[in-house]
Each structure stands twice: as C-alpha cells, then as structure tokens.
Motif scaffolding. Structure first.
Motif, mmCIF file in Angstrom:
data_model
loop_
_atom_site.group_PDB
_atom_site.id
_atom_site.type_symbol
_atom_site.label_atom_id
_atom_site.label_comp_id
_atom_site.label_asym_id
_atom_site.label_seq_id
_atom_site.Cartn_x
_atom_site.Cartn_y
_atom_site.Cartn_z
ATOM 1 N N GLU A 20 44.016 42.590 30.521
ATOM 2 C CA GLU A 20 45.101 42.068 31.357
ATOM 3 C C GLU A 20 44.571 41.886 32.771
ATOM 4 O O GLU A 20 44.145 42.847 33.406
ATOM 5 C CB GLU A 20 46.290 43.036 31.365
ATOM 6 C CG GLU A 20 47.495 42.508 32.110
ATOM 7 C CD GLU A 20 48.660 43.492 32.137
ATOM 8 O OE1 GLU A 20 49.621 43.192 32.862
ATOM 9 O OE2 GLU A 20 48.611 44.541 31.473
ATOM 10 N N VAL A 21 44.609 40.646 33.245
ATOM 11 C CA VAL A 21 44.090 40.342 34.580
ATOM 12 C C VAL A 21 45.090 39.458 35.313
ATOM 13 O O VAL A 21 45.527 38.429 34.795
ATOM 14 C CB VAL A 21 42.722 39.619 34.507
ATOM 15 C CG1 VAL A 21 42.266 39.172 35.881
ATOM 16 C CG2 VAL A 21 41.679 40.510 33.855
ATOM 17 N N ASN A 22 45.457 39.881 36.515
ATOM 18 C CA ASN A 22 46.261 39.068 37.410
ATOM 19 C C ASN A 22 45.724 39.309 38.816
ATOM 20 O O ASN A 22 46.009 40.342 39.429
ATOM 21 C CB ASN A 22 47.745 39.421 37.325
ATOM 22 C CG ASN A 22 48.611 38.497 38.152
ATOM 23 O OD1 ASN A 22 48.218 38.035 39.225
ATOM 24 N ND2 ASN A 22 49.803 38.216 37.657
ATOM 25 N N THR A 23 44.926 38.378 39.305
ATOM 26 C CA THR A 23 44.255 38.578 40.593
ATOM 27 C C THR A 23 45.244 38.640 41.748
ATOM 28 O O THR A 23 44.970 39.303 42.746
ATOM 29 C CB THR A 23 43.230 37.463 40.858
ATOM 30 O OG1 THR A 23 43.892 36.200 40.848
ATOM 31 C CG2 THR A 23 42.132 37.475 39.814
ATOM 32 N N GLU A 24 46.379 37.985 41.634
ATOM 33 C CA GLU A 24 47.355 37.974 42.732
ATOM 34 C C GLU A 24 48.105 39.294 42.855
ATOM 35 O O GLU A 24 48.469 39.698 43.951
ATOM 36 C CB GLU A 24 48.338 36.811 42.564
ATOM 37 C CG GLU A 24 47.687 35.451 42.720
ATOM 38 C CD GLU A 24 46.907 35.282 44.015
ATOM 39 O OE1 GLU A 24 47.437 35.628 45.093
ATOM 40 O OE2 GLU A 24 45.759 34.803 43.957
ATOM 41 N N THR A 25 48.362 39.975 41.737
ATOM 42 C CA THR A 25 49.080 41.251 41.802
ATOM 43 C C THR A 25 48.135 42.443 41.748
ATOM 44 O O THR A 25 48.570 43.583 41.866
ATOM 45 C CB THR A 25 50.103 41.364 40.661
ATOM 46 O OG1 THR A 25 49.416 41.291 39.402
ATOM 47 C CG2 THR A 25 51.155 40.268 40.759
ATOM 48 N N GLY A 26 46.833 42.190 41.554
ATOM 49 C CA GLY A 26 45.864 43.283 41.545
ATOM 50 C C GLY A 26 45.801 44.032 40.229
ATOM 51 O O GLY A 26 45.399 45.190 40.194
ATOM 52 N N VAL A 27 46.165 43.388 39.127
ATOM 53 C CA VAL A 27 46.079 44.015 37.810
ATOM 54 C C VAL A 27 44.742 43.629 37.184
ATOM 55 O O VAL A 27 44.459 42.441 36.986
ATOM 56 C CB VAL A 27 47.245 43.580 36.896
ATOM 57 C CG1 VAL A 27 47.057 44.125 35.486
ATOM 58 C CG2 VAL A 27 48.565 44.028 37.485
ATOM 59 N N PHE A 28 43.930 44.623 36.896
ATOM 60 C CA PHE A 28 42.621 44.421 36.272
ATOM 61 C C PHE A 28 42.455 45.497 35.206
ATOM 62 O O PHE A 28 41.995 46.595 35.510
ATOM 63 C CB PHE A 28 41.497 44.521 37.312
ATOM 64 C CG PHE A 28 41.592 43.506 38.404
ATOM 65 C CD1 PHE A 28 41.087 42.231 38.234
ATOM 66 C CD2 PHE A 28 42.194 43.821 39.617
ATOM 67 C CE1 PHE A 28 41.169 41.292 39.264
ATOM 68 C CE2 PHE A 28 42.278 42.897 40.637
ATOM 69 C CZ PHE A 28 41.765 41.627 40.457
#
Length: 180
Positions: A20-28
C-alpha cells in the motif's frame, strides 16, 4: 580486488512487495518475501541488476530500533550505484547492519518507494537519505511525507528563521559527522 573478496556473509535474498503506497498521505507499507534463485520473476530469474533484491542478515525484532541510510545514485547503467543499509541501533555505540540493497538500474523515485516501504517493515525507522544532486532531490521529494524522514534545521543568514530541510547533504564538511 578488495571489493571482489568476500568479507562477510552475503545475506539472504528478499524482495519487498509494496502493498500500500500513497505518497501524498505518507502511507508506505510493504511485506518481505524470501526468494530462492530458482524462483521466477515475470518469467525470468531474479536478476539483482534489474530488480531490487534486499540482502538481509536478520528480520525486524520487537523492541529493536533501526535506522536506514541511503546513498542515492542516478539510476543509470554507468552511474554510481545506490547503496541502502538498515542498521539495528538499539545500542547506539554498536550499530549492526541487518539489511542492504545495492544496485544501479532503478530510478531514484521507485527506489524511494522501496526504501520507505522497507523502513515501514522495520517499524517506521528513521530514514536518512543523501539529498545531493538530482537523484537525491527526486528521492526525497517522492517520500517527503514519510512519517520518519530525517530533517535538518538550518538558520537563515539574512533573516533569522529556521528551515527544515529533508535528507542529508553530503560534502567534505558533513561526511565525518554523518559517519559518526
């Protein structure tokens, strides 16, 4: 010749799945899978030149503290390689290297995602990337919202104000303190 000599155990090969990756919310988020060379990867064997294969000496442990350091290259065949290390620093006076990624053919952006996901696997450990040059800037920009990205505070010379700068700028003055 020194680089070709075996100085230590090569480490078990692992690939990191970016779950799970979301660069805008900082989820890595990521998960590790140990691989054998016989295993197939998109119809080919795992090729450490083309695909990120992490070498690991130990998996994350409960109650342990970790730091990830990253020396960023340009991601080209003839450029310097990227070198990323995870260190167990529970005893700061005796850091132990527990994982390593060393390769050329991955661009700084995808490398940043790999590193942030691996840092998450190690308990959202402190991630200290070199921020020099274009590659370092691309790396830092891609993971700027990672929860535990190293920031240094600088004080402006014209007007006194503090600025948070992401990553570690390496030069002849900062190399020694970085190694310390």
């Amino acid at each position: 010749n020194w680089e070709r000599e075996e100085r230590c155990a090569i480490g078990a090969p692992f690939i990191l799945h970016e779950t799970e990756v979301n660069t805008e919310t900082g989820v890595f988020k990521g998960s590790l899978e140990r691989i054998a060379y016989e295993d197939a990867f998109e119809g080919q064997r795992y090729d450490e030149v083309k695909y990120p294969v992490w070498r690991m000496w130990e998996k994350p442990g409960d109650g342990e503290k970790y730091v990830m350091t990253a020396d960023i290259g340009e991601g080209n065949e003839k450029s310097d390689p990227h070198s990323v290390d995870v260190w167990r620093v529970t005893k700061p006076e005796m850091p132990i290297q527990v994982a390593h990624l060393h390769m050329r053919l991955i661009k700084p952006g995808p490398l940043a995602i790999q590193c942030a996901c691996m840092a998450n696997v190690f308990g959202d450990c402190l991630l200290v990337p070199e921020s020099n040059n274009t590659g370092g800037g691309m790396f830092v920009d891609r993971i700027r919202n990672y929860v535990n990205l190293y920031k240094r505070i600088t004080i402006g010379t014209d007007i006194e104000h503090e600025t948070a700068r992401l990553g570690w700028h390496t030069d002849r003055y900062t190399k020694g303190p970085m190694l310390d």
